[in-house]
Design a protein around this motif. Sequence first.
Motif, PDB file in Angstrom:
ATOM      1  N   ILE A  58       3.487 -14.254  13.319  1.00  0.00           N
ATOM      2  CA  ILE A  58       2.715 -13.014  13.431  1.00  0.00           C
ATOM      3  C   ILE A  58       2.673 -12.332  12.066  1.00  0.00           C
ATOM      4  O   ILE A  58       3.715 -12.035  11.478  1.00  0.00           O
ATOM      5  N   ARG A  59       1.459 -12.073  11.556  1.00  0.00           N
ATOM      6  CA  ARG A  59       1.290 -11.458  10.231  1.00  0.00           C
ATOM      7  C   ARG A  59       1.422  -9.946  10.347  1.00  0.00           C
ATOM      8  O   ARG A  59       0.680  -9.301  11.104  1.00  0.00           O
ATOM      9  N   CYS A  60       2.367  -9.375   9.586  1.00  0.00           N
ATOM     10  CA  CYS A  60       2.670  -7.947   9.655  1.00  0.00           C
ATOM     11  C   CYS A  60       2.332  -7.262   8.333  1.00  0.00           C
ATOM     12  O   CYS A  60       2.405  -7.875   7.269  1.00  0.00           O
ATOM     13  N   ALA A  61       2.004  -5.977   8.406  1.00  0.00           N
ATOM     14  CA  ALA A  61       1.726  -5.191   7.205  1.00  0.00           C
ATOM     15  C   ALA A  61       2.301  -3.798   7.384  1.00  0.00           C
ATOM     16  O   ALA A  61       2.433  -3.299   8.509  1.00  0.00           O
ATOM     17  N   LEU A  62       2.639  -3.161   6.254  1.00  0.00           N
ATOM     18  CA  LEU A  62       3.176  -1.796   6.249  1.00  0.00           C
ATOM     19  C   LEU A  62       2.169  -0.888   5.565  1.00  0.00           C
ATOM     20  O   LEU A  62       1.768  -1.142   4.420  1.00  0.00           O
ATOM     21  N   LEU A  63       1.742   0.169   6.255  1.00  0.00           N
ATOM     22  CA  LEU A  63       0.754   1.094   5.707  1.00  0.00           C
ATOM     23  C   LEU A  63       1.297   2.519   5.761  1.00  0.00           C
ATOM     24  O   LEU A  63       1.404   3.109   6.835  1.00  0.00           O
ATOM     25  N   THR A  64       1.653   3.052   4.598  1.00  0.00           N
ATOM     26  CA  THR A  64       2.143   4.426   4.486  1.00  0.00           C
ATOM     27  C   THR A  64       1.445   5.101   3.313  1.00  0.00           C
ATOM     28  O   THR A  64       0.698   4.469   2.556  1.00  0.00           O
ATOM     29  N   GLY A  65       1.715   6.381   3.137  1.00  0.00           N
ATOM     30  CA  GLY A  65       1.082   7.121   2.054  1.00  0.00           C
ATOM     31  C   GLY A  65       1.452   6.616   0.676  1.00  0.00           C
ATOM     32  O   GLY A  65       0.703   6.807  -0.284  1.00  0.00           O
ATOM     33  N   SER A  66       2.604   5.982   0.537  1.00  0.00           N
ATOM     34  CA  SER A  66       3.061   5.524  -0.774  1.00  0.00           C
ATOM     35  C   SER A  66       2.552   4.130  -1.138  1.00  0.00           C
ATOM     36  O   SER A  66       2.809   3.651  -2.241  1.00  0.00           O
ATOM     37  N   VAL A  67       1.837   3.478  -0.230  1.00  0.00           N
ATOM     38  CA  VAL A  67       1.269   2.161  -0.534  1.00  0.00           C
ATOM     39  C   VAL A  67       0.176   2.323  -1.582  1.00  0.00           C
ATOM     40  O   VAL A  67      -0.630   3.257  -1.525  1.00  0.00           O
ATOM     41  N   THR A  68       0.129   1.451  -2.554  1.00  0.00           N
ATOM     42  CA  THR A  68      -0.853   1.542  -3.629  1.00  0.00           C
ATOM     43  C   THR A  68      -2.272   1.363  -3.092  1.00  0.00           C
ATOM     44  O   THR A  68      -2.476   0.769  -2.025  1.00  0.00           O
ATOM     45  N   THR A  69      -3.234   1.882  -3.847  1.00  0.00           N
ATOM     46  CA  THR A  69      -4.637   1.787  -3.435  1.00  0.00           C
ATOM     47  C   THR A  69      -5.075   0.336  -3.251  1.00  0.00           C
ATOM     48  O   THR A  69      -5.774  -0.001  -2.290  1.00  0.00           O
ATOM     49  N   ALA A  70      -4.644  -0.530  -4.150  1.00  0.00           N
ATOM     50  CA  ALA A  70      -5.015  -1.946  -4.060  1.00  0.00           C
ATOM     51  C   ALA A  70      -4.461  -2.573  -2.787  1.00  0.00           C
ATOM     52  O   ALA A  70      -5.163  -3.330  -2.102  1.00  0.00           O
ATOM     53  N   ASN A  71      -3.208  -2.268  -2.461  1.00  0.00           N
ATOM     54  CA  ASN A  71      -2.612  -2.823  -1.245  1.00  0.00           C
ATOM     55  C   ASN A  71      -3.244  -2.230   0.013  1.00  0.00           C
ATOM     56  O   ASN A  71      -3.394  -2.921   1.025  1.00  0.00           O
ATOM     57  N   LYS A  72      -3.601  -0.939  -0.052  1.00  0.00           N
ATOM     58  CA  LYS A  72      -4.292  -0.334   1.091  1.00  0.00           C
ATOM     59  C   LYS A  72      -5.609  -1.050   1.350  1.00  0.00           C
ATOM     60  O   LYS A  72      -5.939  -1.342   2.495  1.00  0.00           O
ATOM     61  N   ARG A  73      -6.352  -1.341   0.296  1.00  0.00           N
ATOM     62  CA  ARG A  73      -7.627  -2.032   0.437  1.00  0.00           C
ATOM     63  C   ARG A  73      -7.426  -3.415   1.056  1.00  0.00           C
ATOM     64  O   ARG A  73      -8.182  -3.844   1.928  1.00  0.00           O
TER      65      ARG A  73
END
Length: 207
Positions: A58-73
């Motif tokens: 299962i592919r997981c990701a972490l999305l918070t306010g401190s995640v960089t713009t590139a990683n958010k994209r």
Amino acid sequence: PMSRIVVGDVGCGKTACATAAIYIAVKNGYQAALMAPTEILANQHYNELSRLLGGLGIRCALLTGSVTTANKRRIYEGLACADRSARIDLVIGTQALISEGVKFAAPGIVITDEQHRFGVNQRALLSEKNELAHLLVMSATPIPRSLALVMYGDLDISKITDMPAGRQRVDTFVVDEGYRARLDGFIRRLVGEGGQVYVVCPAVDSD
């Protein structure tokens, strides 16, 4: 779709129930989202679940306010990807999950932890992004049934009343300033025995 709150003491197994629901949803071709009220808790969930579920493909990701713009994209693209073999199956995060850029290709279940720390509007925003998804919310805050029906009248209520075998009992106390010296002494004793203590304070706006 399911719309349910699970209530139980800290350590009773609410997250284990949520993890099972995530697994079932993903293995049936859908995506899951888990929203936590703080980055610390979101990171904790991510570290535990990515290790457990990642080993199951299962592919997981972490999305918070401190995640960089590139990683958010990259995460936004992974969530919206129509290709099941390439998309993100589970995203764990804070209120960043309700930002405009977050869109799900195949929403299956939405979970919010520590429900009492989210407003109704925040929960509704995440649900609106996933209109066809099941909704599961978790809370460790004891709520009398009559009050729960007022606060969560749109949700079915499930209670976990027993703790897993061997689990240490958790005691909760509310005290006033009259206990300050006693409390400070208790903290010093725990730290002196090699334990750890953390203090949670309300954030104060500098303005």
